[in-house]
Structure formats: C-alpha cells, structure tokens
Design an enzyme around this catalytic site. Structure first.
Site, PDB file in Angstrom:
ATOM      1  N   GLN A  72     -24.798 -21.430 -45.356  1.00 32.48           N
ATOM      2  CA  GLN A  72     -24.611 -22.278 -44.178  1.00 32.48           C
ATOM      3  C   GLN A  72     -26.018 -22.363 -43.654  1.00 32.48           C
ATOM      4  O   GLN A  72     -26.771 -21.517 -43.594  1.00 32.48           O
ATOM      5  CB  GLN A  72     -23.819 -21.377 -43.179  1.00 32.48           C
ATOM      6  N   CYS A 102     -22.399 -22.173 -33.509  1.00 33.48           N
ATOM      7  CA  CYS A 102     -23.090 -21.055 -32.768  1.00 33.48           C
ATOM      8  C   CYS A 102     -23.761 -21.420 -31.593  1.00 33.48           C
ATOM      9  O   CYS A 102     -24.156 -22.452 -31.312  1.00 33.48           O
ATOM     10  CB  CYS A 102     -24.351 -20.545 -33.893  1.00 33.48           C
ATOM     11  N   ASN A 213     -10.416 -20.690 -38.101  1.00 30.60           N
ATOM     12  CA  ASN A 213     -11.018 -19.561 -38.058  1.00 30.60           C
ATOM     13  C   ASN A 213     -11.081 -19.220 -36.472  1.00 30.60           C
ATOM     14  O   ASN A 213     -10.651 -20.039 -35.665  1.00 30.60           O
ATOM     15  CB  ASN A 213     -12.588 -19.785 -38.283  1.00 30.60           C
ATOM     16  N   GLY A 236     -13.580 -13.560 -40.075  1.00 30.38           N
ATOM     17  CA  GLY A 236     -14.736 -13.091 -39.828  1.00 30.38           C
ATOM     18  C   GLY A 236     -14.684 -11.574 -39.590  1.00 30.38           C
ATOM     19  O   GLY A 236     -15.008 -10.876 -40.637  1.00 30.38           O
TER      20      GLY A 236
END
Length: 339
Positions: A72, A102, A213, A236
């Site tokens: 990533q 993020c 996710n 995660g």
C-alpha cells in the site's frame, strides 16, 4: 501468464487482512501467512516520498513466504507514485494499492489519504500513472466519503471517475471519514457503518471488483457479504487481535482448501523465524507483540499473553519463551487451540 497472475490475486482478495500502521509489518505478515496460505496480506502504508525522495527502500523488505502480498502506497503526486510503484513492482509485490482512506492529520498534511476523496480526478491521474509504471495490478482503498459529502451521491461519482483510468478493483471502508474533529482511532469507530451502500455500489458497478472493509470481526460475519455478491472482504483489527478466529479456517471456508496449520502448530513454525531474526540482531518482542492474541478466548490465553508481554523485552529472552508461554495453553488439553 499476466492475466493468470491477476486472476489469482483477485481470488486471494476474496479475503484480505487490512493494512494497519504499526501493526502489519513483515513479522506480523509472516505470522499471519502461517495461519492462512491464501488470504491476501497488505503492508503498512508506505509513502511514495519516503521511497522516491528518502531512498528508504528497506521499507519494501519482506520474506518470500509472505506472498500473496500487496504494497500500500500513500501519495498524491502522479509521477512520484509511478516511481514508487515501479520500485514496488521490482521488489516483487503482487499488487500495488493506493491509500485514499487514511484520515490522520499527518497524512492530510501530505495531501493524501482520505482527503483525496475530494479530488477524484487527481486520484484517477495517480492510478493512471501507477498503471503505466507496472504490469502489476493497481487498486484503490477508500472511504465512502469525507466530512459533509453525501456518499450516496459522491461515492458513485468517485468510482466512475477513477475507474475511467482503467483500474477495476476497489476496497471500500464502509464509513465516512471526518477530517477535522475526530482522531484516526475515532474515525474507525464513530462514523456509522453503511454496508448497504457498499452492496449498492456493487449493484451499480457490476464490472468492478469490490471488497468491503470496516467492523467485520469474524469469518462468520464476512461470509454473508460474499454470498450477497461482493467480491471480497477485508478484515483489520479482528484479524490482528484474534488471528486464529479469522485466519485458521479461511483456507477451508473461503478458498475450499485444507487448513494450513493449528494455533499451536503456528507457534512451533515461528521458532526458526524468530531464531533467524535474533541472529541478525533483532529483538524477540518485535515479533511476539503480533502473537499475543493467538489464543484469544481459549483456556490459558491470559497466561500466554502475560508471559510474552512481561518477558519478551527482557535481556536474554529468546524463542524458548514462546514454549514457556505455550505450556500454559497446552495445560488445558480440551481447548480447541491445543488440538
């Protein structure tokens, strides 16, 4: 052969472990790979400037056993991301993923991460340049939207714009991100989950490979999303804190293959890796910190965590500490983890 490799990595992406800063380092990934041979693993986010301007190529280090493995990247300059992609492809990664999710202030100050949700054309330009730099598949991980964006309007427009660059794989974190007022930790919990919007995006864009996710804590929670038609599920924190629960049955339940190992077997398989790491000057706790949750919910789990947490940083601590901790688990022969 190129298409076969791409098809294979897409099958692996049916289940993946999310990229998580300070958690999914190479030691964590090696450990997770013992638990599942097929699940797609992701690195921590590596910034393109660190690789291209900083020359920090050690950030690309990994063990060959970690494949299938995705890198990533974080960044917003197309040329810089293209060069970082080229470096990642040369290092042998199976996929290059662009972080558009993020929400941290540090990432925002670099004009990348979730803030890029506001600039879909820039994201398209970035991934177009990345694709030109490699034959490895380029993908995007993003949020549903940011701040006051209405996701039901802006997310389809984002996907459509970015997909025009030629990419067709997206992982959607099923929450918005608030760029001001919430910490990165709060952004993982406070904005409400909207799984239905992710499923709606798959219905509107059936040609796209879409993974979901956010908030999914087990295989039992993951499988219904696949059964409803999504192409993949990314897990995660649950995969990190309770890895056996998520990963040990993945090869059987998700990929239709035999189970890779047992939790106890994985401990024994980690011993040579730990010995090799320590022979090169590494520290025991750098590895064992990722293994604390292996026996979560099983008899002896508390003692396992205590022995490793208290002992792994002490001078002279070595692989034998794992066997000492494991003895507390194996003292309970009826536990599933000790079978």
């Amino acid at each position: 052969m190129f298409e076969n490799k791409r098809e294979k990595i897409r099958r692996n992406a049916t289940l993946s472990c999310a990229p998580m800063m300070d958690w999914t380092d190479r030691h964590c990934r090696y450990f997770h790979r013992l638990l599942s041979k097929n699940t797609l693993l992701y690195t921590e986010m590596v910034t393109a400037p660190a690789l291209v301007r900083g020359g920090a190529l050690h950030l690309l280090d990994y063990s060959e056993e970690e494949h299938p493995l995705a890198l990533q990247l974080g960044g917003s300059d197309p040329a810089e991301l293209a060069e970082a992609t080229r470096l990642g492809a040369m290092a042998g990664y199976d996929e290059i993923n662009l972080n558009v999710g993020c929400p941290s202030d540090r990432v925002q100050s670099g004009t990348f991460g979730a803030i890029l949700m506001k600039q879909p054309q820039l994201v398209a330009d970035c991934v177009s340049a990345m694709q030109d730099a490699t034959d490895v598949e380029v993908t995007v991980k993003c949020r549903l939207g940011v701040d006051d964006q209405p996701p039901e309007e802006t997310l389809p427009a984002f996907l459509e714009t970015v997909a025009k660059s030629g990419i067709s794989r997206f992982t959607l974190h099923a929450r918005k991100a608030w760029l001001k007022g919430l910490s990165p930790k709060e952004n993982r919990d406070i904005p409400p989950l909207d799984y239905e919007l992710v499923h709606q995006m798959k219905a509107e864009f059936p040609e796209l490979h879409i993974s979901i996710n956010g908030g999914i804590a087990s295989l039992a929670e993951a499988l219904p999303h696949l059964e409803r038609g999504l192409d993949g599920v990314m897990i995660g924190r649950a995969a990190y804190h309770d890895p056996a629960n998520v990963l040990l049955d993945a090869d059987t339940r998700v990929y239709g293959q035999g189970t890779a190992t047992t939790a106890v077997g994985a401990v024994h398989e980690m011993l040579p890796y730990i010995e090799a790491h320590m022979s090169q000057g590494g520290k025991l706790h750098q590895i064992t910190r990722h293994m604390l949750g292996l026996f979560t919910g099983k008899p002896g789990a508390r003692a396992w965590r205590r022995v490793l947490s208290q002992g792994a940083s002490k001078p002279g601590a070595g692989p034998e500490l794992l066997l000492e901790a494991l003895a507390h688990v194996q003292a309970h022969p009826n536990t599933q983890a000790a079978e």
